[in-house]
Design an enzyme around this catalytic site. Structure first.
Site: not given
Ligand code: IVH
Length: 715
Positions: A98, A131, A188, A334, A434, A458
């Protein structure tokens, strides 16, 4: 060791005694386990991600101060969750990890400073990436052939979703120019936003359950036991990392030594990589990337919940290594959440231009993805019933892209109750009248949408009603463009279509002057100018001309839902006078050729609405008149008894003309193919009607045959 956990937020008060901390830790742990299961296993989260993240961070803050609580099975050390799903289990050759999260600029600055310090590199190069909000999968290619696809699961082992991944068109099953013994590509799987919106619109239309968001859509679709179900839900994929790689004896290894080069290398092999990935340098590079992608967010065709920064050089990544659940060389930054919870202050109904009623939740104002939201759509009465949304409920709402914010679900545990524990508010019911005009609300059987029946009366429907009334195939009022037609309604000069016939030259000049002035044109030259006067005179001419019309045009112009020209013609021919149409009940209306029970019901409802009758009376009063021929049911002619449908383009005449000529020979012309159809005339590019006719065994004429029948018969 450098703490990976982001700094605790001020609102997370870490208890001062070990006993209190242990209690809070165990409560949070239980909640996190429960919600992780709902998210990862059921694909049905009940709290917004942001609330989950906040609990996770609070837990981490407690563990930072009381490290003895950080047992190895604490949720802070877990990735995802494992379910008992019916899929075979796949052990990942390398664990799927993660990312550490950051929510503020300070956390990103700390990350950049730590990376600089530990690598000794000033302004190091990062790969910055969106992301993607979907579901992580690992694709295993052996000698260039896709042999297995697995979800992340708990990070060590996931579910075998190979059959489902085979249905994703953009994932190559064979790699171009790549025959490494083993190449695992991680990325993803996501549901593009337009596919998600289309899927939900269709589900709503059928009165079925909708997907909460594209992430749930992707996860739910990929984890279908029947790959045929996955195949009809459009999913896509972006690669963002490698898993196990065995390059064989190739020397040097064909695999590039930096992450951004690997992504480019994967792209060249035909694997989709997000086009927004960029190489940036130092904290400044991270900041401007975050800004840039943040401003793009609403326009992107996929949902993202932040950006990810990754130290680019593999050598430096290796030097920094991992902590329990995440690499120390990467950070997820985020964005503000797209799903948040708030309270429903009221449920109101909006009336659209076509009379469709949309229930809307008025909300306690809440920031969603950087915008303050006070309303969210509830779509229709079925949806409210499914969600059981009530006034006072705490609900999760979603705002993404330029789509109207919507209510996703109710947090039932927060429903307000009275002293006896009963809900304070009753279930919501569709109003019978209405909200805009007080006319009756109609909701046909099997229809999801409820509508106002006060079409011509209306206020919410006035603009649309006026434009339709004046359109070429209706009363054909020349010179009334959309702009001024809306202006007539907005300025209050036209409340019902009958008011058109009461307009004076002064009314029109005054309206145009005000409108042009507002639109930044020079009124002095316009008001007295010949151009304005000519425009107004032409329009009055057009209006006067339209006073004499036909019953068929009038019936079409009234804008009864689903009464198009051919139905209006059928009504006019069958009844021959407006009073006869008004007097007909549903049973009588069904007798009209080509009118089925649904349309018969709509016509009956329309004329049962007193407001609509008032408008018709007003039209008569202002001198609108139409030919009334009396019923023309017993058509005579050589094509008597033929029910003909026309489709496709004809080259020698328009379909309307062909229809008139066929009718002159006694045929009945209908709008759609059914068992009652005798002949389908198929012109160029005929489509579904032709297919249906063939299926039903209906005789089909081409244009040449049509001409021979028209000419042969009429001579
Ligand atoms: S890298 C070792 N790159 O975010 C690195 N993850 O919160 C592993 N995700 O499990 C993840 N876009 O499902 C990476 N450009 C991106 C990503 C990404 C979405 C997701 C992925 C990961 C989760 C982690």
């Amino acid at each position: 060791m450098i703490a990976l956990a982001p700094k605790p937020q001020p609102q997370h008060r870490v208890p001062d005694t070990a006993a209190e901390a242990a209690t809070r830790h165990s409560t949070l742990s239980a909640l996190l386990v429960e919600h992780a299961h709902r998210y990862h296993v059921d694909d049905a989260p009940t709290i917004p991600d942001a609330e989950y993240d906040a609990m996770q961070r609070e837990l981490e803050a407690i563990e930072a101060r009381y490290p003895e609580l950080a047992a190895t099975d604490s949720p802070s050390a877990q990735v995802g969750a494992r379910g008992n799903s019916g899929f075979a289990e796949v052990r990942h050759a390398l664990p799927m990890l993660s990312l550490a999260n950051a929510f503020s600029d300070e956390e990103v600055a700390e990350f950049a400073a730590r990376i600089e310090k530990e690598t000794g590199v000033a302004d190091p190069v990062f790969s910055a990436e969106p992301k993607i909000d979907g579901l992580a999968v690992s694709l295993r290619y052996e000698r260039g052939v896709l042999v297995r696809a697995a979800t992340r699961g708990d990070g060590s082992s996931g579910e075998d979703v190979t059959a489902n991944v085979f249905t994703i068109a953009s994932i190559p099953q064979r790699l171009e120019a790549a025959n490494l013994p083993v190449l695992e590509v991680r990325g993803e799987v996501y549901m593009p936003r337009d596919a998600f919106e289309r899927f939900n619109a269709a589900a709503r239309e059928r009165g079925e359950r909708t997907l909460a968001n594209p992430r749930n859509g992707a996860a739910g679709s990929l984890r279908q036991l029947d790959p045929a179900v996955t195949a009809i839900r459009p999913l896509a994929f972006f690669a963002y990392a490698l898993g196990e790689v065995d390059a064989g004896d190739a020397d040097p290894s064909p695999v590039p030594a930096a992450h951004s080069n690997v992504l480019q290398w994967l792209r060249e092999k035909g694997i989709p990589v997000c086009p927004e990935v960029e190489r940036v340098a130092g904290l400044q590079g991270l900041r401007s990337y975050y800004e840039r992608v943040g401003s793009l967010r609403d326009a992107l065709p996929y949902d993202i919940d932040g950006v990810v920064y990754k130290l680019d050089a593999y050598e430096l990544q290796r030097a920094l290594g991992f902590v329990s659940r995440a690499p120390r060389w990467a950070l997820a930054h985020k964005f503000p959440a797209q799903e948040v919870s708030t309270t429903v202050a009221a449920i109101e109904v909006q009336v659209g231009r076509t009379g469709a009623l949309t229930p809307v939740a008025r909300l306690d104002p809440v920031a969603v993805a950087g915008v303050t939201v006070t309303n969210a759509t509830l779509h229709n009465a079925d949806q409210i019933e499914r969600l059981d949304v009530r006034v006072g409920d705490r609900v999760v709402i979603r705002r993404a892209g330029d789509v109207i914010p919507e209510v996703l679900r109710v947090q039932l545990e927060h429903r307000p109750v009275d002293d006896a524990g009963r809900p304070l508010h009753a279930a919501w019911a569709l109003p019978e009248e209405c909200a805009a005009c007080g006319s009756a609300v109609e909701r046909a059987e099997n229809e999801v949408v409820a509508r106002c029946t006060g079409g011509l009366f209306c206020p919410a429907q006035r603009k649309q009603a006026l434009q339709h009334f004046a359109s070429r195939r209706a009363l054909d009022i020349e010179g009334l463009g959309e702009h001024y037609s809306d202006e007539l309604v907005e300025s209050g000069r036209v409340r019902t279509v009958a008011d058109l016939y009461r307009l004076t030259l002064d009314d029109l000049l005054e309206m145009k002057r005000a409108a042009d002035e507002r639109d930044g044109q020079t009124p002095a030259t316009v008001k007295h100018g010949r151009i304005a006067t000519q425009w107004a005179e032409n329009l009055l001419d057009g209006i006067a001309h339209s006073r004499n019309t036909t019953l068929e045009r009038l019936l079409f112009a009234l804008g009864i839902r689903d009464v198009g020209e051919s139905t209006a013609r059928a009504l006019a021919r069958y009844f021959g006078s407006l009073d006869a149409v008004l007097a007909a009940d549903e049973a009588k209306l069904i007798d009209v050729p080509d009118i089925g029970p649904v349309i018969a019901g709509r016509i009956a409802h329309f004329f049962a609405e007193p407001h609509n009758l008032e408008v018709i009376a007003a039209l008569r009063e202002v001198g609108v008149s139409w030919e009334e021929t009396g019923p023309q049911r017993a058509e005579e002619g050589p094509l008597k008894g033929f029910t003909v449908v026309l489709t496709g383009a004809l080259s020698s005449m328009t379909r309307e003309e062909a229809g008139r000529r066929l009718e002159a020979l006694g045929a009945r012309v209908a709008g759609s193919v059914s068992k009652r159809t005798t002949v389908l005339v198929a012109g160029e590019a005929a489509g579904s009607k032709l297919a249906k006719a063939v299926e039903l065994g209906v005789e089909v004429w081409d244009e040449e045959h049509l001409l021979s029948r028209l000419e042969g018969q009429s001579s």
